[in-house]
Scaffold this active site. Structure first.
Site, PDB file in Angstrom:
ATOM      1  N   LYS A   1       5.024  23.208 -39.422  1.00 34.45           N
ATOM      2  CA  LYS A   1       4.404  21.883 -39.334  1.00 34.45           C
ATOM      3  C   LYS A   1       4.690  21.205 -38.009  1.00 34.45           C
ATOM      4  O   LYS A   1       3.834  20.595 -37.406  1.00 34.45           O
ATOM      5  CB  LYS A   1       4.943  21.030 -40.486  1.00 34.45           C
ATOM      6  CG  LYS A   1       4.387  19.631 -40.553  1.00 34.45           C
ATOM      7  CD  LYS A   1       3.010  19.647 -41.147  1.00 34.45           C
ATOM      8  CE  LYS A   1       2.350  18.295 -41.157  1.00 34.45           C
ATOM      9  NZ  LYS A   1       0.895  18.448 -41.230  1.00 34.45           N
TER      10      LYS A   1
ATOM     11  N   HIS B   1     -24.332  30.405 -23.907  1.00 34.94           N
ATOM     12  CA  HIS B   1     -23.785  30.895 -22.631  1.00 34.94           C
ATOM     13  C   HIS B   1     -22.758  31.998 -22.869  1.00 34.94           C
ATOM     14  O   HIS B   1     -21.701  32.015 -22.217  1.00 34.94           O
ATOM     15  CB  HIS B   1     -23.167  29.731 -21.842  1.00 34.94           C
ATOM     16  CG  HIS B   1     -24.166  28.692 -21.441  1.00 34.94           C
ATOM     17  ND1 HIS B   1     -25.162  28.927 -20.513  1.00 34.94           N
ATOM     18  CD2 HIS B   1     -24.356  27.421 -21.869  1.00 34.94           C
ATOM     19  CE1 HIS B   1     -25.911  27.834 -20.366  1.00 34.94           C
ATOM     20  NE2 HIS B   1     -25.447  26.906 -21.201  1.00 34.94           N
TER      21      HIS B   1
ATOM     22  N   GLU C   1     -12.172  21.004 -34.676  1.00 34.29           N
ATOM     23  CA  GLU C   1     -11.203  20.770 -35.750  1.00 34.29           C
ATOM     24  C   GLU C   1     -11.582  21.554 -37.005  1.00 34.29           C
ATOM     25  O   GLU C   1     -10.720  22.111 -37.693  1.00 34.29           O
ATOM     26  CB  GLU C   1     -11.104  19.259 -36.020  1.00 34.29           C
ATOM     27  CG  GLU C   1     -10.213  18.850 -37.174  1.00 34.29           C
ATOM     28  CD  GLU C   1      -8.759  19.299 -37.047  1.00 34.29           C
ATOM     29  OE1 GLU C   1      -8.351  19.777 -35.988  1.00 34.29           O
ATOM     30  OE2 GLU C   1      -8.046  19.204 -38.058  1.00 34.29           O
TER      31      GLU C   1
ATOM     32  N   GLU D   1      -6.704  28.433 -39.542  1.00 30.25           N
ATOM     33  CA  GLU D   1      -5.287  28.207 -39.843  1.00 30.25           C
ATOM     34  C   GLU D   1      -4.936  28.554 -41.290  1.00 30.25           C
ATOM     35  O   GLU D   1      -3.906  29.162 -41.555  1.00 30.25           O
ATOM     36  CB  GLU D   1      -5.029  26.722 -39.586  1.00 30.25           C
ATOM     37  CG  GLU D   1      -3.643  26.234 -39.693  1.00 30.25           C
ATOM     38  CD  GLU D   1      -3.550  24.749 -39.301  1.00 30.25           C
ATOM     39  OE1 GLU D   1      -2.463  24.335 -38.966  1.00 30.25           O
ATOM     40  OE2 GLU D   1      -4.564  24.025 -39.353  1.00 30.25           O
TER      41      GLU D   1
ATOM     42  N   ARG E   1       8.461  23.288 -42.090  1.00 30.55           N
ATOM     43  CA  ARG E   1       8.923  23.474 -40.723  1.00 30.55           C
ATOM     44  C   ARG E   1       9.118  24.945 -40.372  1.00 30.55           C
ATOM     45  O   ARG E   1       9.335  25.303 -39.217  1.00 30.55           O
ATOM     46  CB  ARG E   1      10.249  22.749 -40.513  1.00 30.55           C
ATOM     47  CG  ARG E   1      10.192  21.261 -40.771  1.00 30.55           C
ATOM     48  CD  ARG E   1      11.544  20.631 -40.595  1.00 30.55           C
ATOM     49  NE  ARG E   1      11.959  20.694 -39.204  1.00 30.55           N
ATOM     50  CZ  ARG E   1      11.624  19.796 -38.286  1.00 30.55           C
ATOM     51  NH1 ARG E   1      10.872  18.782 -38.616  1.00 30.55           N
ATOM     52  NH2 ARG E   1      12.035  19.915 -37.046  1.00 30.55           N
TER      53      ARG E   1
ATOM     54  N   CYS F   1      11.993  25.182 -37.682  1.00 29.96           N
ATOM     55  CA  CYS F   1      13.143  25.374 -38.554  1.00 29.96           C
ATOM     56  C   CYS F   1      13.560  24.034 -39.145  1.00 29.96           C
ATOM     57  O   CYS F   1      13.471  23.003 -38.508  1.00 29.96           O
ATOM     58  CB  CYS F   1      14.362  25.977 -37.854  1.00 29.96           C
ATOM     59  SG  CYS F   1      14.011  27.539 -37.052  1.00 29.96           S
TER      60      CYS F   1
ATOM     61  N   ASN G   1      18.346  24.479 -34.961  1.00 28.12           N
ATOM     62  CA  ASN G   1      16.916  24.363 -34.706  1.00 28.12           C
ATOM     63  C   ASN G   1      16.735  24.142 -33.217  1.00 28.12           C
ATOM     64  O   ASN G   1      17.227  23.150 -32.679  1.00 28.12           O
ATOM     65  CB  ASN G   1      16.362  23.164 -35.499  1.00 28.12           C
ATOM     66  CG  ASN G   1      14.903  22.904 -35.200  1.00 28.12           C
ATOM     67  OD1 ASN G   1      14.167  23.812 -34.835  1.00 28.12           O
ATOM     68  ND2 ASN G   1      14.483  21.666 -35.357  1.00 28.12           N
ATOM     69  N   GLY G   2      16.065  25.084 -32.557  1.00 28.44           N
ATOM     70  CA  GLY G   2      15.868  24.940 -31.115  1.00 28.44           C
ATOM     71  C   GLY G   2      15.912  26.306 -30.461  1.00 28.44           C
ATOM     72  O   GLY G   2      15.866  27.336 -31.139  1.00 28.44           O
TER      73      GLY G   2
ATOM     74  N   LYS H   1      -9.063  24.216 -38.667  1.00 29.96           N
ATOM     75  CA  LYS H   1      -8.628  24.118 -40.064  1.00 29.96           C
ATOM     76  C   LYS H   1      -8.915  25.430 -40.793  1.00 29.96           C
ATOM     77  O   LYS H   1      -8.089  25.959 -41.515  1.00 29.96           O
ATOM     78  CB  LYS H   1      -9.366  22.957 -40.715  1.00 29.96           C
ATOM     79  CG  LYS H   1      -8.635  22.109 -41.639  1.00 29.96           C
ATOM     80  CD  LYS H   1      -7.731  21.050 -41.064  1.00 29.96           C
ATOM     81  CE  LYS H   1      -6.701  21.546 -40.100  1.00 29.96           C
ATOM     82  NZ  LYS H   1      -6.033  20.523 -39.376  1.00 29.96           N
TER      83      LYS H   1
ATOM     84  N   TRP I   1      11.815  29.448 -38.791  1.00 33.75           N
ATOM     85  CA  TRP I   1      10.577  29.867 -38.132  1.00 33.75           C
ATOM     86  C   TRP I   1      11.047  30.668 -36.922  1.00 33.75           C
ATOM     87  O   TRP I   1      11.563  30.106 -35.956  1.00 33.75           O
ATOM     88  CB  TRP I   1       9.771  28.652 -37.701  1.00 33.75           C
ATOM     89  CG  TRP I   1       8.431  28.959 -37.125  1.00 33.75           C
ATOM     90  CD1 TRP I   1       7.275  29.167 -37.813  1.00 33.75           C
ATOM     91  CD2 TRP I   1       8.095  29.075 -35.736  1.00 33.75           C
ATOM     92  NE1 TRP I   1       6.238  29.406 -36.932  1.00 33.75           N
ATOM     93  CE2 TRP I   1       6.716  29.351 -35.662  1.00 33.75           C
ATOM     94  CE3 TRP I   1       8.823  28.958 -34.541  1.00 33.75           C
ATOM     95  CZ2 TRP I   1       6.042  29.529 -34.449  1.00 33.75           C
ATOM     96  CZ3 TRP I   1       8.157  29.128 -33.336  1.00 33.75           C
ATOM     97  CH2 TRP I   1       6.784  29.411 -33.305  1.00 33.75           C
TER      98      TRP I   1
HETATM   99  O1  M6R Z   1       2.819  16.631 -34.906  1.00 39.67           O
HETATM  100  P1  M6R Z   1       1.716  16.854 -33.925  1.00 39.67           P
HETATM  101  O2  M6R Z   1       0.516  16.021 -34.210  1.00 39.67           O
HETATM  102  O3  M6R Z   1       2.161  16.676 -32.500  1.00 39.67           O
HETATM  103  O4  M6R Z   1       1.306  18.369 -34.103  1.00 39.67           O
HETATM  104  C1  M6R Z   1       0.386  18.972 -33.242  1.00 39.67           C
HETATM  105  C2  M6R Z   1      -0.080  20.312 -33.772  1.00 39.67           C
HETATM  106  O5  M6R Z   1       0.978  21.210 -33.856  1.00 39.67           O
HETATM  107  C3  M6R Z   1      -0.728  20.193 -35.159  1.00 39.67           C
HETATM  108  O6  M6R Z   1      -1.772  19.269 -35.141  1.00 39.67           O
HETATM  109  C4  M6R Z   1      -1.286  21.546 -35.622  1.00 39.67           C
HETATM  110  O7  M6R Z   1      -2.346  21.918 -34.813  1.00 39.67           O
HETATM  111  C5  M6R Z   1      -1.696  21.460 -37.087  1.00 39.67           C
HETATM  112  N1  M6R Z   1      -1.042  22.487 -37.828  1.00 39.67           N
HETATM  113  C6  M6R Z   1      -3.147  21.602 -37.322  1.00 39.67           C
HETATM  114  O8  M6R Z   1      -3.493  21.535 -38.664  1.00 39.67           O
END
Ligand code: M6R
Length: 594
Positions: free
Chosen positions: A589, A490, A467, A474, A27, A2, A97-98, A471, A71
């Site tokens: 984010k 396996h 990764e 996501e 956010r 948020c 936020n929280g 990506k 969020w």
């Molecule tokens: O801000 P941070 O690097 O701690 O965030 C960690 C993850 O939430 C962040 O890398 C997330 O996996 C990304 N959306 C990936 O693209």
């Protein structure tokens, strides 16, 4: 998650709040709303994105207000659950936020006392508690209400008839932007870049009373002075600069990110952090903790440091470590978090510090919570990353890890020179990958129709496969899984076939042969194979249905060029599938909840 904002000054609050909220949508973006002080409080909110809300609103007159982009944690995205949340009288509005852990008990108590709560949110208890404790003093009522709350409650409250905002920070970020006879509040710096470069970072437990002419902060009941900081990010850093999406802009910024990050490290005569163990005997072992993409950077770091420094490195997901990880005061730990605000990463920092362990943070955000909790901070110079999918900050983290390891590398001077030279060449090599964008986009269009894709890699490129898969899933919503090349047989082999392609990352080191063997086994099960490999490797290219080439590079640095190619692949697959690339569904984010 948020994003929250506040404004008090002479401008029309509505447009400032909506503008700032638009910049915080990374956010959370399932609903949004604003409350503006006029004669009373006018609340406008809905389960829509900020632009849609802005379009639907008639102009409001007030010059003081608060706003929120959500969020969802408690209650589905809907108009009633959107923030601001109000008390029974509609005279108090709150954005939050929280997560309030004891909200159920508080709701029941408030209901017994005659309060009617309309939403399913945890947040709604805050305005009702303020209402309950209000006896003519708004600030005291907020302070008293917060005493009842357990959990994380970064929030801003607004009350009819009060020309001030009351804000509190607990467990998620809140900054105050200082203007000329106006002040701002926001979860993060990019929201305020258009208005001011002077900010105050609030600390946990701070309660701030903000009016147009000034700011007063208290912690634990006592007044406290929080230092003002100058923000170096520019307005352009947080804009798309002609690109269709932030993600594409951020991918293209990577040569610059490597240059800026390296320039800063090179300028310092000292190693960027001391890896010497607590006994002073030289690096002995290292613990790396992170989440998501940062965790993948940490895994690459494990291979870099084990390969160069020859010490054992443990890399764990922060959340798993928080529940089960063992640590001793002799451990040295690296916590990697681009935002510096991820709850799981921050909990890891706290656990490490309680165990007496020295913590080095790698983060992109100056003044972030991680930087303030850690013993030492290494900054990446990626600039603000707006797209939810991390790209340029990941590359910045890799550069930090290379530079961290090099002073301790147990290699001869010739090899060290070679490595430093190759590191300095990285911006050029990454640019070459970017110059191949059209070819990658073409392959992406051919991959976009599949619903399941595996990624494999080995050694230092195993985390690159993880990764690449993260990506892709996501932002394109294709089910993608990253595997160590040798693991696929396996179990996951059961899923192979003509509708399940495999992306294989092939590097020019001792992992090349075994990965090629895996590719042959995969081909025998009729899966189409996309090979990501160095230019000129014609034998490997012949095995593949699709080929993406990257410039030849020392294998130690191959994760850098390979990751950029996979970022472009994910981007163009998602574009082909018409996905909302910068703001994928259900994500945010900065993950500031457990
Ligand atoms: O801000 P941070 O690097 O701690 O965030 C960690 C993850 O939430 C962040 O890398 C997330 O996996 C990304 N959306 C990936 O693209």
């Amino acid at each position: 998650m948020c994003g929250i904002v506040g404004y008090i000054g002479a401008r029309k609050a509505q447009s400032v709040l909506l503008d700032c909220l638009g910049k915080l949508e990374y956010r959370g973006y399932d609903s949004c709303g604003i409350a503006v002080l006029n004669d009373g409080i006018e609340v406008r909110k809905d389960a829509v994105r900020v632009k849609a809300l802005a379009k639907a609103l008639a102009p409001l007159n007030g010059t003081t207000g608060i706003g929120h982009t959500r969020w969802a944690t408690h209650g589905e995205p809907s108009k009633v659950n959107a923030h601001p949340q109000c008390d029974c009288t509609g005279r108090i509005a709150v954005v939050h936020n929280g997560v309030i852990n004891n909200f159920q008990k508080l709701r029941e108590q408030l209901a017994e006392e005659g309060h009617t709560l309309a939403s399913q949110t945890d947040t709604e208890v805050i305005p009702h508690l303020i209402e309950k404790y209000y006896d003519g003093d708004f600030v005291k009522a907020v302070e008293r209400a917060l005493k009842d709350i357990e959990g994380s409650y970064t929030m801003i409250a607004l009350m009819a008839g009060e020309s001030r905002l009351v804000a509190a920070r607990k467990d998620s970020p809140l900054i105050i932007g200082i203007g000329d006879r106006e002040n701002f509040l926001a979860s993060d710096v990019p929201a305020l870049l258009d208005y001011t470069s002077r900010v105050i970072y609030l600390e946990d437990g701070d309660i701030a009373v903000v009016n147009a002419g000034g700011v007063r902060v208290k912690n634990n009941g006592s007044p406290i002075v929080r230092e003002e900081h100058k923000i170096l990010w520019s307005v352009e850093d947080a804009q798309k600069g002609g690109y269709e999406h932030f993600m594409l802009k951020e991918i293209h910024e990577q040569p610059r990110v490597i240059r800026d990050t390296l320039a800063e490290y090179i300028a310092s005569a000292e190693p960027i952090a001391d890896l010497t163990a607590a006994g002073g005997t030289g690096p002995e072992d290292l613990l790396i903790l992170a989440c998501g993409t940062s965790y993948h950077a940490g895994l690459v770091g494990k291979y870099i440091i084990e390969g160069l420094v020859k010490i054992p490195v443990r890399c764990e997901m922060a959340d798993e470590f928080n529940y089960a990880g063992q640590v001793s005061a002799r451990n040295k730990a690296l916590v990697i978090t681009q935002s510096g605000e991820t709850t799981d990463a921050l909990k890891a920092v706290k656990k490490l510090k309680e165990a007496g362990c020295e913590v080095i943070a790698i983060t992109n955000v100056v003044g972030s919570t991680a930087s303030r909790l850690a013993d030492r901070t290494i900054y990446t110079r990626a600039g603000p990353e707006i797209s939810v999918a991390a790209t340029k900050t990941f590359l910045g983290q890799l550069i930090a890890l290379y530079w961290l390891a090099l002073p301790y590398a147990r290699v001869d001077i010739r090899r060290l020179d070679e490595l430093v030279r190759e590191l300095r060449q990285l911006p050029v090599k990454v640019q070459q990958v970017l110059d191949n964008e059209a070819a990658i986009a073409d392959i992406a269009r051919q991959m976009a129709g599949y619903e399941n894709i595996f990624f494999i890699g080995k050694g230092i490129n195993y985390p690159v496969a993880l990764e690449g898969a993260l990506k892709l899933k996501e932002i394109s919503y294709i089910h993608a899984e990253g595997y160590a090349a040798g693991e696929l047989k396996h179990g996951p082999f059961a899923l192979l076939g003509s509708r399940t392609p495999v992306v294989a990352v092939v590097a020019q080191d001792n992992t090349c042969e075994p990965v090629i063997t895996s590719i042959k086994e995969i081909k025998a099960r009729r899966s189409p194979v996309l090979v990501l490999m160095s230019e000129g490797d014609d034998d490997t290219a012949e095995l593949a249905d699709f080929v993406i080439t990257v410039p030849q590079i020392d294998p130690l640095f191959s994760p850098v060029v390979n990751s950029v190619a996979l970022q472009l692949l994910a981007y163009y697959v998602a574009k082909q599938r018409d996905c909302p690339i910068d703001f994928p569904r259900n994500l945010a984010k900065s993950v500031t909840v457990e």
